[in-house]
Motif scaffolding. Structure first.
Motif, PDB file in Angstrom:
ATOM      1  N   VAL A 278       0.830  -1.211   0.000  1.00 18.89           N
ATOM      2  CA  VAL A 278       0.000   0.000   0.000  1.00 18.89           C
ATOM      3  C   VAL A 278       0.864   1.260   0.000  1.00 18.89           C
ATOM      4  CG1 VAL A 278      -1.961  -1.153   1.094  1.00 18.89           C
ATOM      5  CG2 VAL A 278      -0.281  -0.011   2.527  1.00 18.89           C
ATOM      6  N   ILE A 279       2.075   1.168   0.577  1.00 10.88           N
ATOM      7  CA  ILE A 279       3.003   2.296   0.503  1.00 10.88           C
ATOM      8  C   ILE A 279       3.458   2.504  -0.936  1.00 10.88           C
ATOM      9  CG2 ILE A 279       5.301   3.101   1.169  1.00 10.88           C
ATOM     10  CD1 ILE A 279       4.887   1.746   3.877  1.00 10.88           C
ATOM     11  N   MET A 280       3.826   1.408  -1.604  1.00 13.02           N
ATOM     12  CA  MET A 280       4.279   1.506  -2.986  1.00 13.02           C
ATOM     13  C   MET A 280       3.165   1.988  -3.904  1.00 13.02           C
ATOM     14  SD  MET A 280       6.106  -1.352  -5.392  1.00 13.02           S
ATOM     15  CE  MET A 280       7.513  -1.427  -4.289  1.00 13.02           C
ATOM     16  N   ALA A 281       1.938   1.588  -3.625  1.00 12.84           N
ATOM     17  CA  ALA A 281       0.817   2.030  -4.452  1.00 12.84           C
ATOM     18  C   ALA A 281       0.721   3.548  -4.459  1.00 12.84           C
ATOM     19  CB  ALA A 281      -0.487   1.415  -3.948  1.00 12.84           C
ATOM     20  N   GLU A 282       0.910   4.184  -3.296  1.00 16.19           N
ATOM     21  CA  GLU A 282       0.892   5.651  -3.274  1.00 16.19           C
ATOM     22  C   GLU A 282       2.056   6.221  -4.071  1.00 16.19           C
ATOM     23  OE1 GLU A 282       0.720   9.488  -0.258  1.00 16.19           O
ATOM     24  OE2 GLU A 282       1.662   7.643   0.457  1.00 16.19           O
ATOM     25  N   GLU A 283       3.237   5.648  -3.900  1.00 14.21           N
ATOM     26  CA  GLU A 283       4.413   6.146  -4.616  1.00 14.21           C
ATOM     27  C   GLU A 283       4.214   6.088  -6.128  1.00 14.21           C
ATOM     28  OE1 GLU A 283       9.057   4.804  -5.305  1.00 14.21           O
ATOM     29  OE2 GLU A 283       8.082   4.298  -3.408  1.00 14.21           O
ATOM     30  N   LEU A 284       3.533   5.039  -6.608  1.00 11.58           N
ATOM     31  CA  LEU A 284       3.343   4.842  -8.042  1.00 11.58           C
ATOM     32  C   LEU A 284       2.043   5.455  -8.560  1.00 11.58           C
ATOM     33  CD1 LEU A 284       4.566   1.142  -8.356  1.00 11.58           C
ATOM     34  CD2 LEU A 284       5.847   3.247  -8.810  1.00 11.58           C
ATOM     35  N   GLY A 285       1.284   6.113  -7.685  1.00 14.20           N
ATOM     36  CA  GLY A 285       0.059   6.777  -8.111  1.00 14.20           C
ATOM     37  C   GLY A 285      -1.124   5.858  -8.314  1.00 14.20           C
ATOM     38  N   VAL A 286      -1.074   4.671  -7.714  1.00 14.33           N
ATOM     39  CA  VAL A 286      -2.193   3.725  -7.821  1.00 14.33           C
ATOM     40  C   VAL A 286      -3.138   3.965  -6.649  1.00 14.33           C
ATOM     41  CG1 VAL A 286      -2.871   1.298  -7.877  1.00 14.33           C
ATOM     42  CG2 VAL A 286      -0.729   2.018  -8.947  1.00 14.33           C
ATOM     43  N   THR A 287      -4.417   4.218  -6.940  1.00  8.96           N
ATOM     44  CA  THR A 287      -5.399   4.501  -5.901  1.00  8.96           C
ATOM     45  C   THR A 287      -6.476   3.428  -5.878  1.00  8.96           C
ATOM     46  OG1 THR A 287      -6.893   5.766  -7.315  1.00  8.96           O
ATOM     47  CG2 THR A 287      -5.028   6.971  -6.335  1.00  8.96           C
ATOM     48  N   ARG A 288      -7.324   3.549  -4.896  1.00 11.43           N
ATOM     49  CA  ARG A 288      -8.450   2.610  -4.789  1.00 11.43           C
ATOM     50  C   ARG A 288      -9.338   2.683  -6.019  1.00 11.43           C
ATOM     51  NH1 ARG A 288     -12.312   2.699   0.590  1.00 11.43           N
ATOM     52  NH2 ARG A 288     -13.309   0.640   0.332  1.00 11.43           N
ATOM     53  N   ALA A 289      -9.488   3.879  -6.572  1.00 14.17           N
ATOM     54  CA  ALA A 289     -10.357   4.073  -7.728  1.00 14.17           C
ATOM     55  C   ALA A 289      -9.726   3.601  -9.026  1.00 14.17           C
ATOM     56  CB  ALA A 289     -10.744   5.552  -7.843  1.00 14.17           C
ATOM     57  N   THR A 290      -8.390   3.615  -9.092  1.00 12.36           N
ATOM     58  CA  THR A 290      -7.730   3.307 -10.369  1.00 12.36           C
ATOM     59  C   THR A 290      -7.073   1.934 -10.406  1.00 12.36           C
ATOM     60  OG1 THR A 290      -5.590   4.268  -9.700  1.00 12.36           O
ATOM     61  CG2 THR A 290      -7.232   5.764 -10.665  1.00 12.36           C
ATOM     62  N   VAL A 291      -7.076   1.206  -9.307  1.00 13.18           N
ATOM     63  CA  VAL A 291      -6.286  -0.025  -9.235  1.00 13.18           C
ATOM     64  C   VAL A 291      -6.706  -1.056 -10.283  1.00 13.18           C
ATOM     65  CG1 VAL A 291      -7.727  -1.051  -7.406  1.00 13.18           C
ATOM     66  CG2 VAL A 291      -5.350  -1.775  -7.680  1.00 13.18           C
ATOM     67  N   ALA A 292      -7.990  -1.204 -10.530  1.00 14.30           N
ATOM     68  CA  ALA A 292      -8.444  -2.202 -11.502  1.00 14.30           C
ATOM     69  C   ALA A 292      -7.964  -1.855 -12.910  1.00 14.30           C
ATOM     70  CB  ALA A 292      -9.967  -2.317 -11.473  1.00 14.30           C
ATOM     71  N   ALA A 293      -8.087  -0.575 -13.275  1.00  9.13           N
ATOM     72  CA  ALA A 293      -7.645  -0.151 -14.599  1.00  9.13           C
ATOM     73  C   ALA A 293      -6.135  -0.253 -14.732  1.00  9.13           C
ATOM     74  CB  ALA A 293      -8.106   1.281 -14.865  1.00  9.13           C
ATOM     75  N   GLU A 294      -5.404   0.107 -13.678  1.00  7.37           N
ATOM     76  CA  GLU A 294      -3.942   0.025 -13.714  1.00  7.37           C
ATOM     77  C   GLU A 294      -3.487  -1.418 -13.881  1.00  7.37           C
ATOM     78  OE1 GLU A 294      -1.768   2.354 -13.787  1.00  7.37           O
ATOM     79  OE2 GLU A 294      -2.432   4.136 -12.698  1.00  7.37           O
ATOM     80  N   ALA A 295      -4.161  -2.341 -13.208  1.00  3.59           N
ATOM     81  CA  ALA A 295      -3.791  -3.752 -13.323  1.00  3.59           C
ATOM     82  C   ALA A 295      -3.964  -4.258 -14.748  1.00  3.59           C
ATOM     83  CB  ALA A 295      -4.631  -4.589 -12.359  1.00  3.59           C
ATOM     84  N   LYS A 296      -4.930  -3.702 -15.447  1.00  2.38           N
ATOM     85  CA  LYS A 296      -5.220  -4.143 -16.819  1.00  2.38           C
ATOM     86  C   LYS A 296      -4.382  -3.423 -17.857  1.00  2.38           C
ATOM     87  CE  LYS A 296      -9.060  -4.403 -20.118  1.00  2.38           C
ATOM     88  NZ  LYS A 296     -10.496  -4.066 -20.340  1.00  2.38           N
ATOM     89  N   ASP A 297      -4.186  -2.120 -17.692  1.00  2.00           N
ATOM     90  CA  ASP A 297      -3.650  -1.308 -18.780  1.00  2.00           C
ATOM     91  C   ASP A 297      -2.260  -0.741 -18.554  1.00  2.00           C
ATOM     92  OD1 ASP A 297      -6.114  -1.656 -20.074  1.00  2.00           O
ATOM     93  OD2 ASP A 297      -6.966   0.093 -19.053  1.00  2.00           O
ATOM     94  N   SER A 298      -1.748  -0.719 -17.330  1.00  2.00           N
ATOM     95  CA  SER A 298      -0.475  -0.055 -17.078  1.00  2.00           C
ATOM     96  C   SER A 298       0.668  -0.740 -17.832  1.00  2.00           C
ATOM     97  CB  SER A 298      -0.153  -0.050 -15.580  1.00  2.00           C
ATOM     98  OG  SER A 298       1.105   0.541 -15.344  1.00  2.00           O
ATOM     99  N   THR A 299       1.570   0.086 -18.365  1.00  2.00           N
ATOM    100  CA  THR A 299       2.773  -0.431 -19.015  1.00  2.00           C
ATOM    101  C   THR A 299       4.004  -0.265 -18.128  1.00  2.00           C
ATOM    102  OG1 THR A 299       3.149   1.713 -20.097  1.00  2.00           O
ATOM    103  CG2 THR A 299       1.862   0.064 -21.323  1.00  2.00           C
ATOM    104  N   ASP A 300       3.822   0.320 -16.938  1.00  4.87           N
ATOM    105  CA  ASP A 300       4.924   0.492 -15.989  1.00  4.87           C
ATOM    106  C   ASP A 300       5.217  -0.857 -15.347  1.00  4.87           C
ATOM    107  OD1 ASP A 300       6.580   1.028 -13.776  1.00  4.87           O
ATOM    108  OD2 ASP A 300       5.693   3.005 -13.465  1.00  4.87           O
ATOM    109  N   PRO A 301       6.412  -1.424 -15.531  1.00 11.57           N
ATOM    110  CA  PRO A 301       6.695  -2.747 -14.967  1.00 11.57           C
ATOM    111  C   PRO A 301       6.592  -2.800 -13.456  1.00 11.57           C
ATOM    112  CG  PRO A 301       8.699  -1.723 -15.827  1.00 11.57           C
ATOM    113  CD  PRO A 301       7.551  -0.894 -16.305  1.00 11.57           C
ATOM    114  N   ARG A 302       6.842  -1.683 -12.772  1.00 14.02           N
ATOM    115  CA  ARG A 302       6.715  -1.658 -11.313  1.00 14.02           C
ATOM    116  C   ARG A 302       5.259  -1.830 -10.903  1.00 14.02           C
ATOM    117  NH1 ARG A 302       9.082   4.075 -10.167  1.00 14.02           N
ATOM    118  NH2 ARG A 302       7.622   4.411 -11.906  1.00 14.02           N
ATOM    119  N   VAL A 303       4.370  -1.155 -11.613  1.00 14.41           N
ATOM    120  CA  VAL A 303       2.938  -1.284 -11.335  1.00 14.41           C
ATOM    121  C   VAL A 303       2.460  -2.687 -11.670  1.00 14.41           C
ATOM    122  CG1 VAL A 303       0.638  -0.456 -11.973  1.00 14.41           C
ATOM    123  CG2 VAL A 303       2.507   1.180 -11.671  1.00 14.41           C
TER     124      VAL A 303
END
Length: 369
Positions: free
Chosen positions: A275-300
């Motif tokens: 959850v700490i890393m999620a804040e650092e990478l800009g992943v929020t509760r509202a965006t997590v599903a979309a980020e899991a599907k579409d993000s190209t950032d290997p860290r995410v």
């Protein structure tokens, strides 16, 4: 054989040895083909170590989480009897990481005197109860701290009518403090090191200390600054009370587990880091599903289980971190909702800002890779 013949024979042998050695050194080296493009991420095929605690939690169907019996901002029940708070949200994040259900948790309210024994005797699986990491607790109690979720420090709250600007002005003052706490020891050290006489009014628990201060049985209340901020919200006229600027200790608060189950310690640690890393990478509760599907950032992608086998290393699903963030949000969301701008405490991030924020803090996630 003459001396000249011996010399010739020895010289020839040395020459042969030299040539043989050179021949070995000059043999073609083993080469590997040059990489083109980005290297493929390495994966491991090691089987995860089985955690007895995780097995017990899964058999039971819920996590038993030790929390404060009632501290605004950290752990308390609302008007509907629902548990709320900063530490409570980390319990829910763990339940989501394990079961994909943030409600698969039973909250066990514990006093200071009960918290470690409840962990040792197995009544709880993890303690999330604003507990300071000290050497005695780490090395002498048979327990392990899995990380730090809040950096705090001890301070003093006084009535504004006293017109005090610093704790050094508390000479001869009555100071309310909770028995058996690090606050009691820190206060004694602070006044002793400065040659200041004071009278400790030692109460059995935090609630009793707050009530004694409210009744004016003491001139000051000492505790962690976050606890003082919470206590001030319960007073009839909060604006009439001030927290002095002095910070007399370092209090690194974090989750505690039984020693001996390193895999379980890792699950607690990496859920916090996720959850700490999620804040650092800009992943929020509202965006997590979309980020899991579409993000190209290997860290995410590694964080959210879209790439790699990091959840299975812990004995969890690939989407363990995605489930945790989806349930309670990232660290910043948890902080703001319970302790920060969106809460009654309205505490600044301070030391609890991300390491790369401006100004920076001490919150830092370990890399998932």
């Amino acid at each position: 054989m003459t001396m000249r013949a011996i010399w010739r024979t020895g010289t020839a042998a040395l020459a042969c040895l030299f040539l043989a050695t050179c021949g070995r050194d000059s043999a073609p080296a083993e080469t590997t083909p040059a990489h083109t493009g980005n290297p493929a991420p390495r994966t491991t095929t090691l089987e995860p170590i089985v955690s007895p605690t995780l097995q017990a939690v899964k058999r039971r169907g819920r996590l038993n989480c030790g929390v404060h019996e009632g501290l605004v901002g950290f752990a308390y029940t609302d008007n509907r009897g629902q548990w709320r708070g900063f530490d409570v949200d980390f319990c829910r994040a763990m339940a989501a990481a394990i079961f994909n259900d943030p409600n698969a948790v039973r909250f066990v309210p514990l006093t200071i005197g009960q918290r470690f024994e409840a962990l040792k005797d197995g009544r709880i699986d993890v303690l999330w109860r604003n507990t300071s990491w000290t050497m005695t607790r780490d090395a002498g109690e048979g327990l392990s701290f899995a990380g730090i979720n809040y950096f705090d420090g001890q301070g003093f709250m006084v009535r504004r009518a006293l017109n005090l600007n610093s704790a050094v002005e508390l000479k001869g003052a009555r100071v309310c403090v909770q028995a058996g706490s690090t606050s009691e020891l820190n206060a004694a050290d602070y006044f002793r090191s400065r040659g200041i006489d004071y009278r400790a009014v030692v109460l059995p628990n935090e609630e009793a200390a707050r009530q004694a201060y409210a009744r004016e049985d003491c001139d000051a209340l000492t505790a962690d600054i976050s606890a003082l901020a919470a206590a001030r919200t319960t007073l009839s006229n909060p604006e009439q009370h001030a927290i002095l600027p002095d910070v007399i200790s370092k209090e690194a608060l974090g989750p505690v587990v039984r020693r001996g189950d390193e895999q379980w310690t890792s699950i607690v640690r990496w859920t916090l880091d996720a959850v700490i890393m999620a804040e650092e990478l800009g992943v929020t509760r509202a965006t997590v599903a979309a980020e899991a599907k579409d993000s190209t950032d290997p860290r995410v992608r590694r964080l959210l289980g879209s790439e790699g086998e990091f959840g299975p290393m812990l004995g969890l699903s690939k989407g363990w971190a995605r489930n945790a963030v989806g349930a309670v949000g990232n660290y910043g969301e948890i902080f703001n909702r319970n302790l920060g701008d969106d809460s009654a405490l309205d505490l600044a991030r301070g030391l609890n800002a991300q390491w790369n924020a401006r100004p920076g803090g001490l919150i830092y996630a370990l890399p998932i890779r």
